[in-house]
Motif scaffolding. Structure first.
Motif, PDB file in Angstrom:
ATOM      1  N   PHE A  50       0.890  -1.146  -0.122  1.00  0.00           N
ATOM      2  CA  PHE A  50       0.028  -0.017  -0.025  1.00  0.00           C
ATOM      3  C   PHE A  50       1.101   1.328  -0.021  1.00  0.00           C
ATOM      4  N   GLU A  51       0.390   2.324  -0.781  1.00  0.00           N
ATOM      5  CA  GLU A  51       1.235   3.362  -0.878  1.00  0.00           C
ATOM      6  C   GLU A  51       1.090   4.279   0.465  1.00  0.00           C
TER       7      GLU A  51
ATOM      8  N   ARG B 167      -2.392   0.109   5.087  1.00  0.00           N
ATOM      9  CA  ARG B 167      -1.744  -0.974   5.374  1.00  0.00           C
ATOM     10  C   ARG B 167      -2.032  -1.466   6.668  1.00  0.00           C
ATOM     11  N   ILE B 168      -2.280  -0.560   7.695  1.00  0.00           N
ATOM     12  CA  ILE B 168      -2.500  -1.040   9.104  1.00  0.00           C
ATOM     13  C   ILE B 168      -3.990  -1.351   9.083  1.00  0.00           C
ATOM     14  N   VAL B 169      -4.854  -0.750   8.487  1.00  0.00           N
ATOM     15  CA  VAL B 169      -6.300  -1.213   8.439  1.00  0.00           C
ATOM     16  C   VAL B 169      -6.421  -2.274   7.890  1.00  0.00           C
ATOM     17  N   PHE B 170      -5.599  -2.624   6.691  1.00  0.00           N
ATOM     18  CA  PHE B 170      -5.983  -3.855   6.039  1.00  0.00           C
ATOM     19  C   PHE B 170      -5.183  -5.199   6.793  1.00  0.00           C
ATOM     20  N   GLN B 171      -4.046  -4.870   7.941  1.00  0.00           N
ATOM     21  CA  GLN B 171      -3.716  -5.954   8.534  1.00  0.00           C
ATOM     22  C   GLN B 171      -4.557  -6.092   9.721  1.00  0.00           C
TER      23      GLN B 171
ATOM     24  N   TYR C  83      -7.914  -6.166   9.665  1.00  0.00           N
ATOM     25  CA  TYR C  83      -8.890  -6.697   9.211  1.00  0.00           C
ATOM     26  C   TYR C  83      -8.378  -8.248   8.833  1.00  0.00           C
ATOM     27  N   TYR C  84      -7.086  -8.376   8.213  1.00  0.00           N
ATOM     28  CA  TYR C  84      -6.656  -9.782   8.189  1.00  0.00           C
ATOM     29  C   TYR C  84      -6.641 -10.398   9.333  1.00  0.00           C
ATOM     30  N   HIS C  85      -6.046  -9.819  10.208  1.00  0.00           N
ATOM     31  CA  HIS C  85      -5.939 -10.639  11.756  1.00  0.00           C
ATOM     32  C   HIS C  85      -7.278 -11.065  12.344  1.00  0.00           C
ATOM     33  N   GLN C  86      -8.181 -10.074  12.291  1.00  0.00           N
ATOM     34  CA  GLN C  86      -9.478 -10.302  12.613  1.00  0.00           C
ATOM     35  C   GLN C  86     -10.131 -11.505  12.003  1.00  0.00           C
ATOM     36  N   LEU C  87      -9.889 -11.434  10.583  1.00  0.00           N
ATOM     37  CA  LEU C  87     -10.451 -12.858   9.764  1.00  0.00           C
ATOM     38  C   LEU C  87      -9.964 -13.983  10.099  1.00  0.00           C
ATOM     39  N   LYS C  88      -8.457 -13.955  10.429  1.00  0.00           N
ATOM     40  CA  LYS C  88      -7.664 -15.101  11.015  1.00  0.00           C
ATOM     41  C   LYS C  88      -8.199 -15.625  12.358  1.00  0.00           C
ATOM     42  N   GLU C  89      -8.592 -14.744  13.325  1.00  0.00           N
ATOM     43  CA  GLU C  89      -9.244 -14.861  14.434  1.00  0.00           C
ATOM     44  C   GLU C  89     -10.580 -15.647  14.673  1.00  0.00           C
ATOM     45  N   LEU C  90     -11.268 -15.214  13.605  1.00  0.00           N
ATOM     46  CA  LEU C  90     -12.522 -15.599  13.390  1.00  0.00           C
ATOM     47  C   LEU C  90     -12.547 -16.939  12.761  1.00  0.00           C
ATOM     48  N   GLU C  91     -11.658 -17.347  11.872  1.00  0.00           N
ATOM     49  CA  GLU C  91     -11.633 -18.403  11.298  1.00  0.00           C
ATOM     50  C   GLU C  91     -11.176 -19.665  12.516  1.00  0.00           C
TER      51      GLU C  91
END
Length: 53
Positions: free
Chosen positions: A3-4, A9-13, A15-23
Motif C-alpha cells: 500500500f502506498e 496497510r494498518i487497516v488491512f492488517q 482486518y486480516y488478523h480479525q479474519l484469522k481470529e474468526l477462522e
C-alpha cells in the motif's frame, strides 16, 4: 499486498488478523459441536436429527 499509504496497510492488517481470529474461533466451535454430538447429553437426539439429511 503493498500500500502506498501506511494507514491503509494498518487497516488491512487489522482486518486480516480479525479474519484469522474468526477462522480459529469457527474451528474451535466446530470441534465443540462435534464433541457434544458424540459425547454429550443429547447425543441420541443429535444423531437422530443428522439422519434427516
Amino acid at each position: 499486498m503493498k500500500f502506498e499509504n501506511s494507514h491503509l496497510r494498518i487497516v488491512f492488517q487489522g482486518y486480516y488478523h480479525q479474519l484469522k481470529e474468526l477462522e480459529q474461533r469457527i474451528l474451535r466451535l466446530e470441534a465443540e459441536i462435534r464433541t457434544e454430538a458424540n459425547e454429550g447429553v443429547h447425543t441420541s437426539k443429535i444423531q437422530a436429527l443428522q439422519a434427516l439429511r
